[in-house]
Scaffold this motif. Sequence first.
Motif, PDB file in Angstrom:
ATOM      1  N   MET A   1      -5.261  -2.192  -4.319  1.00  0.00           N
ATOM      2  CA  MET A   1      -4.237  -2.909  -3.734  1.00  0.00           C
ATOM      3  C   MET A   1      -3.865  -2.645  -2.391  1.00  0.00           C
ATOM      4  O   MET A   1      -3.544  -3.165  -1.190  1.00  0.00           O
ATOM      5  N   ILE A   2      -4.238  -1.389  -2.046  1.00  0.00           N
ATOM      6  CA  ILE A   2      -3.846  -0.703  -0.692  1.00  0.00           C
ATOM      7  C   ILE A   2      -4.680  -1.381   0.501  1.00  0.00           C
ATOM      8  O   ILE A   2      -4.214  -1.828   1.710  1.00  0.00           O
ATOM      9  N   TRP A   3      -5.995  -1.781   0.258  1.00  0.00           N
ATOM     10  CA  TRP A   3      -6.944  -2.356   1.037  1.00  0.00           C
ATOM     11  C   TRP A   3      -6.418  -3.870   1.196  1.00  0.00           C
ATOM     12  O   TRP A   3      -6.272  -4.361   2.481  1.00  0.00           O
ATOM     13  N   LEU A   4      -5.860  -4.420   0.047  1.00  0.00           N
ATOM     14  CA  LEU A   4      -5.533  -5.846   0.383  1.00  0.00           C
ATOM     15  C   LEU A   4      -4.411  -6.006   1.272  1.00  0.00           C
ATOM     16  O   LEU A   4      -4.172  -6.823   2.055  1.00  0.00           O
ATOM     17  N   HIS A   5      -3.257  -4.856   0.956  1.00  0.00           N
ATOM     18  CA  HIS A   5      -2.029  -4.764   2.037  1.00  0.00           C
ATOM     19  C   HIS A   5      -2.431  -4.728   3.473  1.00  0.00           C
ATOM     20  O   HIS A   5      -1.984  -5.237   4.403  1.00  0.00           O
ATOM     21  N   ARG A   6      -3.440  -3.523   3.694  1.00  0.00           N
ATOM     22  CA  ARG A   6      -3.963  -3.463   5.245  1.00  0.00           C
ATOM     23  C   ARG A   6      -4.476  -4.742   5.524  1.00  0.00           C
ATOM     24  O   ARG A   6      -4.195  -4.987   6.742  1.00  0.00           O
ATOM     25  N   PHE A   7      -5.258  -5.648   4.732  1.00  0.00           N
ATOM     26  CA  PHE A   7      -5.973  -6.671   5.265  1.00  0.00           C
ATOM     27  C   PHE A   7      -4.782  -7.467   5.747  1.00  0.00           C
ATOM     28  O   PHE A   7      -4.960  -8.370   6.622  1.00  0.00           O
ATOM     29  N   LEU A 138       3.769 -11.680   2.232  1.00  0.00           N
ATOM     30  CA  LEU A 138       2.602 -11.211   1.305  1.00  0.00           C
ATOM     31  C   LEU A 138       2.540  -9.743   1.706  1.00  0.00           C
ATOM     32  O   LEU A 138       2.101  -8.991   0.883  1.00  0.00           O
ATOM     33  N   ALA A 139       2.622  -9.708   2.935  1.00  0.00           N
ATOM     34  CA  ALA A 139       2.660  -8.000   3.345  1.00  0.00           C
ATOM     35  C   ALA A 139       3.597  -7.064   2.693  1.00  0.00           C
ATOM     36  O   ALA A 139       3.310  -6.064   2.351  1.00  0.00           O
ATOM     37  N   LEU A 140       4.816  -7.771   2.528  1.00  0.00           N
ATOM     38  CA  LEU A 140       6.070  -7.023   2.107  1.00  0.00           C
ATOM     39  C   LEU A 140       5.618  -6.838   0.352  1.00  0.00           C
ATOM     40  O   LEU A 140       5.906  -5.687  -0.175  1.00  0.00           O
ATOM     41  N   PHE A 141       5.379  -7.937  -0.335  1.00  0.00           N
ATOM     42  CA  PHE A 141       5.209  -7.922  -1.533  1.00  0.00           C
ATOM     43  C   PHE A 141       3.915  -7.001  -1.925  1.00  0.00           C
ATOM     44  O   PHE A 141       4.248  -6.549  -3.208  1.00  0.00           O
ATOM     45  N   THR A 142       3.056  -6.800  -1.310  1.00  0.00           N
ATOM     46  CA  THR A 142       1.833  -6.016  -1.526  1.00  0.00           C
ATOM     47  C   THR A 142       2.134  -4.562  -1.150  1.00  0.00           C
ATOM     48  O   THR A 142       1.192  -3.677  -1.311  1.00  0.00           O
ATOM     49  N   SER A 143       3.190  -4.072  -0.307  1.00  0.00           N
ATOM     50  CA  SER A 143       3.373  -2.784   0.289  1.00  0.00           C
ATOM     51  C   SER A 143       3.885  -2.072  -0.913  1.00  0.00           C
ATOM     52  O   SER A 143       4.410  -2.294  -1.885  1.00  0.00           O
ATOM     53  N   PRO A 144       3.429  -0.703  -0.661  1.00  0.00           N
ATOM     54  CA  PRO A 144       3.828   0.499  -1.734  1.00  0.00           C
ATOM     55  C   PRO A 144       5.069   0.594  -2.008  1.00  0.00           C
ATOM     56  O   PRO A 144       5.809   0.765  -2.911  1.00  0.00           O
ATOM     57  N   GLY A 145       6.123   0.267  -0.905  1.00  0.00           N
ATOM     58  CA  GLY A 145       7.597   0.545  -0.726  1.00  0.00           C
ATOM     59  C   GLY A 145       8.018  -0.464  -1.664  1.00  0.00           C
ATOM     60  O   GLY A 145       9.024  -0.332  -2.571  1.00  0.00           O
TER      61      GLY A 145
END
Length: 328
Positions: A1-7, A138-145
């Motif tokens: 998931m972290i790579w998806l978030h970074r993308f 999408l960036a917010l929803f996939t973030s660790p926070g």
Amino acid sequence: MIWLHRFIKFVVASTVLLIAAGGMVTSTDSGLAVPDWPNTYGQFMFSFPLEKMVGGIFYEHGHRMIASTVGFLTIILAIWTWKADPRRWIGKLGVTALGAVILQGLLGGITVLLLLPAPVSIGHAGLAQLFFCLTISLALFTSPGWTQSQTAVDDPTLRRIAVATTVMVYCQIILGATMRHIEAGMAIPDFPLAFGQLVPPFWNAGVGVHFAHRVGAVLVTTAIFATAGHIWFHHRTRRELVLPATLLAFFVLAQVCLGAFVIWSGLQPIVNTAHVVNGALVLATSLVLTLRSFRCRFADMPKTTAAAARAGQQAVLSRSTTGSTQHI
């Protein structure tokens, strides 16, 4: 998931660049520097000679190339979110973003083919902001926070004022796009007064739209500081709210200053484009704040919400009281 978030964050950054490129096209009046679409002077877009990208062609053709790149990235985003994220609504949001960027490309082409009609150009600008909001979400929803949060603020007042503020910011952006595309950016040539007075002494369509944009700026700034003030006073320990609230206040102050310099510089293209880009950042930050205020309402919120924590504390207190009664 972290790579998806970074993308997705990379797509967000690319979209900011795209908004800036579009702003430069409008600010330099280069919308028809390339009169055909989807080709560029009859050639495939990516085979057009770089040495011919001069003047307005540089801005318009460059804008098309960045837009095509963002479109390709969004295809990857849609597939990746659908395959990798177990939350089906995230995948649907990724597909929605893809549909928005396709429609945006079509609107851009129609704008050129119809010789820049104001309604289509305004729609093109408005949809660009909505697509940006989708990528930000999408960036917010996939973030660790977001995915690892254990508690969330449940504040109905904050939700109401945050939603109202975000809607007002978007309407203000549409009003600004209308002002640009009907060429009313200098309809009132002085600032902060209007023809030397608080209210324009005469009116036409351009003056009306321009003055409405100025009034809207006052209303939006007031709404933003009301939202930020509510957070600073009631939720000062919640970093996930305080940080975007503080950024939002900073961005809106910068936006007011940039708006003034747009007038004082006579619509200087770089200043004008900075005003457009910063407006998008105001909208994005307000949206993040709004979504975080609704965190407790999302289905993927862990059960240990603030409400559940309070219920747990009440249960502990109840057991303590019962135990004390039995001891007596």
